[in-house]
Motif scaffolding. Structure first.
Motif, mmCIF file in Angstrom:
data_model
loop_
_atom_site.group_PDB
_atom_site.id
_atom_site.type_symbol
_atom_site.label_atom_id
_atom_site.label_comp_id
_atom_site.label_asym_id
_atom_site.label_seq_id
_atom_site.Cartn_x
_atom_site.Cartn_y
_atom_site.Cartn_z
ATOM 1 N N THR A 55 0.860 -1.059 -0.300
ATOM 2 C CA THR A 55 0.026 0.105 -0.231
ATOM 3 C C THR A 55 1.001 1.235 -0.011
ATOM 4 N N ARG A 56 2.073 1.366 0.851
ATOM 5 C CA ARG A 56 2.696 2.572 0.956
ATOM 6 C C ARG A 56 3.614 2.680 -0.270
ATOM 7 N N ILE A 57 4.106 1.726 -0.663
ATOM 8 C CA ILE A 57 4.920 1.787 -1.993
ATOM 9 C C ILE A 57 4.282 2.098 -3.068
ATOM 10 N N GLY A 58 2.700 1.538 -3.227
ATOM 11 C CA GLY A 58 1.811 1.852 -4.177
ATOM 12 C C GLY A 58 1.614 3.203 -4.090
ATOM 13 N N ALA A 59 1.393 3.794 -3.230
ATOM 14 C CA ALA A 59 1.039 5.180 -2.809
ATOM 15 C C ALA A 59 2.195 6.167 -3.894
ATOM 16 N N LEU A 60 3.484 5.794 -3.904
ATOM 17 C CA LEU A 60 4.311 6.475 -4.396
ATOM 18 C C LEU A 60 4.364 6.190 -5.891
ATOM 19 N N VAL A 61 4.051 4.664 -6.228
ATOM 20 C CA VAL A 61 3.954 4.725 -7.714
ATOM 21 C C VAL A 61 2.694 5.248 -8.229
ATOM 22 N N PHE A 62 1.576 5.359 -7.805
ATOM 23 C CA PHE A 62 0.412 5.989 -8.269
ATOM 24 C C PHE A 62 0.370 7.381 -8.262
ATOM 25 N N VAL A 63 1.165 7.864 -7.295
ATOM 26 C CA VAL A 63 1.378 9.659 -7.568
ATOM 27 C C VAL A 63 2.295 9.798 -8.610
ATOM 28 N N ALA A 64 3.303 9.035 -8.821
ATOM 29 C CA ALA A 64 4.279 9.259 -10.070
ATOM 30 C C ALA A 64 3.448 8.911 -11.247
ATOM 31 N N THR A 65 2.920 7.632 -11.276
ATOM 32 C CA THR A 65 2.506 7.339 -12.731
ATOM 33 C C THR A 65 1.158 7.873 -12.804
ATOM 34 N N GLY A 66 0.035 8.151 -11.923
ATOM 35 C CA GLY A 66 -1.053 8.635 -12.213
ATOM 36 C C GLY A 66 -0.832 10.156 -12.443
ATOM 37 N N GLY A 67 0.043 11.005 -11.609
ATOM 38 C CA GLY A 67 0.330 12.152 -11.931
ATOM 39 C C GLY A 67 0.611 12.336 -13.345
ATOM 40 N N HIS A 68 1.575 11.690 -13.812
ATOM 41 C CA HIS A 68 2.211 11.851 -15.258
ATOM 42 C C HIS A 68 0.973 11.500 -16.202
ATOM 43 N N MET A 69 0.194 10.465 -16.131
ATOM 44 C CA MET A 69 -1.061 10.179 -17.008
ATOM 45 C C MET A 69 -1.927 11.516 -16.778
ATOM 46 N N ALA A 70 -2.151 11.816 -15.653
ATOM 47 C CA ALA A 70 -3.333 12.941 -15.649
ATOM 48 C C ALA A 70 -2.793 14.281 -16.183
ATOM 49 N N GLY A 71 -1.437 14.400 -15.991
ATOM 50 C CA GLY A 71 -1.016 15.580 -16.662
ATOM 51 C C GLY A 71 -0.745 15.515 -18.099
ATOM 52 N N GLN A 72 -0.739 14.540 -18.585
ATOM 53 C CA GLN A 72 -0.967 14.133 -19.950
ATOM 54 C C GLN A 72 -2.194 14.223 -20.561
ATOM 55 N N LEU A 73 -3.093 13.688 -20.091
ATOM 56 C CA LEU A 73 -4.486 13.410 -20.571
ATOM 57 C C LEU A 73 -5.482 14.475 -20.155
ATOM 58 N N TYR A 74 -5.210 15.349 -19.063
ATOM 59 C CA TYR A 74 -6.403 15.873 -18.490
ATOM 60 C C TYR A 74 -5.889 17.459 -18.195
ATOM 61 N N THR A 75 -6.693 18.430 -18.299
ATOM 62 C CA THR A 75 -6.498 19.672 -17.591
ATOM 63 C C THR A 75 -7.681 19.787 -16.363
ATOM 64 N N ALA A 76 -7.751 20.967 -15.764
ATOM 65 C CA ALA A 76 -8.532 21.058 -14.623
ATOM 66 C C ALA A 76 -10.052 21.040 -15.039
ATOM 67 N N ASP A 77 -10.257 21.656 -16.280
ATOM 68 C CA ASP A 77 -11.656 21.503 -16.782
ATOM 69 C C ASP A 77 -12.016 19.873 -17.114
ATOM 70 N N THR A 78 -11.183 19.382 -17.976
ATOM 71 C CA THR A 78 -11.621 17.947 -18.140
ATOM 72 C C THR A 78 -11.725 17.052 -16.973
ATOM 73 N N LEU A 79 -10.900 17.353 -15.844
ATOM 74 C CA LEU A 79 -11.094 16.658 -14.881
ATOM 75 C C LEU A 79 -12.518 16.754 -14.107
ATOM 76 N N THR A 80 -12.837 17.998 -14.065
ATOM 77 C CA THR A 80 -14.153 18.313 -13.390
ATOM 78 C C THR A 80 -15.411 18.392 -14.255
ATOM 79 N N GLY A 81 -15.085 18.608 -15.576
ATOM 80 C CA GLY A 81 -16.362 18.726 -16.492
ATOM 81 C C GLY A 81 -16.540 17.730 -17.495
ATOM 82 N N THR A 82 -15.846 16.674 -17.391
ATOM 83 C CA THR A 82 -16.213 15.217 -18.301
ATOM 84 C C THR A 82 -16.402 14.193 -17.445
#
Length: 151
Positions: A55-82
């Motif tokens: 769980t703890r190692i996953g938190a680091l992995v999810f922040v790094a990988t999910g942050g990368h993916m979200a930064g590439q695929l979404y904006t604040a508007d698309t996160l909250t509006g789609t």
């Protein structure tokens, strides 16, 4: 798709499978026999300890990988509006909830290992079960997000 995107996606999904599978395994295959006294304290401590580390190692992995993916695929508007953005936000909320539940359950499970193992497992059981239920919800949400046919 670049190599970095493929690596991030693979790490994210691979760790999500490991983590949710571990939560479900501990909750459904280890905790019930532990509440009956059929699992020794050392085994319960080892299994719960490994889940907490995943769980703890996953938190680091999810922040790094999910942050990368979200930064590439979404904006604040698309996160909250789609719809897809709402699913991503739902997954983040579920991740926080499951992480908290695993930590609470793990603490309760190992707190009584010097004495009443079945009692400690019983104290942790509702938290593990809630984490397992939310893990299923997380998997279903991920399936909706990955659905190529749309929402």
């Amino acid at each position: 798709m670049t190599l970095i995107h493929a690596v991030m996606w693979s790490l994210h999904v691979g760790f999500a499978i490991l983590w949710t599978g571990s939560v479900l395994f501990v909750s459904l295959a280890v905790v019930p026999p532990a509440t009956r006294g059929d699992v020794g304290g050392k085994l319960l401590s080892t299994v719960v300890g490994r889940l907490r580390w995943i769980t703890r190692i996953g938190a680091l992995v999810f922040v790094a990988t999910g942050g990368h993916m979200a930064g590439q695929l979404y904006t604040a508007d698309t996160l909250t509006g789609t719809g897809a953005g709402h699913l991503v936000l739902t997954m983040i909320a579920l991740w926080f909830l499951i992480t908290g539940l695993v930590e609470v359950a793990g603490s309760k499970a190992v707190a009584g290992l010097d004495g009443d193992i079945a009692g400690a497992a019983a104290d942790a059981k509702p938290f593990f079960y809630a984490a397992a239920g939310l893990s299923v919800a997380l998997i279903l949400t991920a399936g909706l997000l990955a659905n190529p046919f749309g929402l």
